[in-house]
Structure formats: C-alpha cells, structure tokens
Design a protein around this motif. Sequence first.
Motif, mmCIF file in Angstrom:
data_model
loop_
_atom_site.group_PDB
_atom_site.id
_atom_site.type_symbol
_atom_site.label_atom_id
_atom_site.label_comp_id
_atom_site.label_asym_id
_atom_site.label_seq_id
_atom_site.Cartn_x
_atom_site.Cartn_y
_atom_site.Cartn_z
ATOM 1 N N ILE A 163 0.856 -1.185 0.000
ATOM 2 C CA ILE A 163 0.000 0.000 0.000
ATOM 3 C C ILE A 163 0.893 1.237 0.000
ATOM 4 O O ILE A 163 1.903 1.282 0.705
ATOM 5 N N PHE A 164 0.541 2.225 -0.797
ATOM 6 C CA PHE A 164 1.281 3.479 -0.792
ATOM 7 C C PHE A 164 0.367 4.586 -1.285
ATOM 8 O O PHE A 164 -0.730 4.331 -1.775
ATOM 9 N N ARG A 165 0.839 5.815 -1.144
ATOM 10 C CA ARG A 165 -0.009 6.948 -1.484
ATOM 11 C C ARG A 165 0.841 8.072 -2.057
ATOM 12 O O ARG A 165 2.041 8.149 -1.815
ATOM 13 N N ASP A 166 0.178 8.943 -2.798
ATOM 14 C CA ASP A 166 0.818 10.114 -3.381
ATOM 15 C C ASP A 166 -0.015 11.320 -2.966
ATOM 16 O O ASP A 166 -1.079 11.575 -3.543
ATOM 17 N N HIS A 167 0.453 12.055 -1.976
ATOM 18 C CA HIS A 167 -0.319 13.189 -1.468
ATOM 19 C C HIS A 167 -0.503 14.257 -2.529
ATOM 20 O O HIS A 167 -1.565 14.872 -2.629
ATOM 21 N N ALA A 168 0.518 14.492 -3.323
ATOM 22 C CA ALA A 168 0.443 15.549 -4.337
ATOM 23 C C ALA A 168 -0.667 15.285 -5.345
ATOM 24 O O ALA A 168 -1.277 16.219 -5.870
ATOM 25 N N LYS A 169 -0.927 14.019 -5.604
ATOM 26 C CA LYS A 169 -1.947 13.654 -6.596
ATOM 27 C C LYS A 169 -3.267 13.256 -5.955
ATOM 28 O O LYS A 169 -4.213 12.908 -6.661
ATOM 29 N N ASN A 170 -3.333 13.270 -4.628
ATOM 30 C CA ASN A 170 -4.534 12.810 -3.922
ATOM 31 C C ASN A 170 -4.906 11.393 -4.333
ATOM 32 O O ASN A 170 -6.080 11.083 -4.611
#
Length: 124
Positions: free
Chosen positions: A70-77
């Motif tokens: 699992i991972f996320r990209d805050h800049a891209k929401n």
Amino acid sequence: QVQLVESGGGLVQAGGSLRLSCAASGGTFSTYAMGWFRQGPGKERESVAAISLSGSSTYYVDSVKGRFTIFRDHAKNMGYLQMNSLKPEDTGVYFCATKRRWAASPRASEYDYWGQGTQVTVSS
C-alpha cells in the motif's frame, strides 16, 4: 466530504499482478489515513492493508504480507494497492476508505468515507 473512486481491477491469472488506484476528491485527503478492504464471494468484508497519514506506518493482513504493498501520493490525492503473486483467494471487490485521523487501522468502523469498489478476479 471526500469522494473516493477505485480503479484498476480486472481478471488476472494466478501469479499475476494488478495495481489498484484510489482517486480522492472533495476534501483534504492528504490529512487522512487510508485503507483497502475486500469482500470475497460469500465472505465478510476484511481489511487488506492500511497506511498512516505520513505513510510511515502500514498494516497488512497476514494473507497478503510480502505480496501486496500500500502506498499513497499526497500531491496527486491518490492511494494505491500493488498486488503481486495473486491467488484465487484474493478474488473479491476491493474498496478504498479514508478516516479523519492519522493512524493506520484495520478496523472498518473507524473509516469515514468509502469508494464503490472495484472487482478483482484471479483465475487458477
């Protein structure tokens, strides 16, 4: 109010890979922890993975450890679930969810917003 839309599901053979995406809009996704859940045929919904606000803390159900990330990209929401070495028992509808707190959690009751889900089918 946060809206979540999952994508990336599909039909794959056992041993294959898929990457699920969760697109967030309408709120401050970057301030929320998020999780992925799934519901297989005839099964109850279960937590698959979760990630804290900062991304420094993650949770995985034992059955997916070493295979899913699992991972996320805050800049891209955006949130993601990379699924490798898929097995037929991974089949189900996968949901992303967010909660208005920073800590990762496998507890569905803690999540405030849910997507509609994306179907993942793994053939043997």
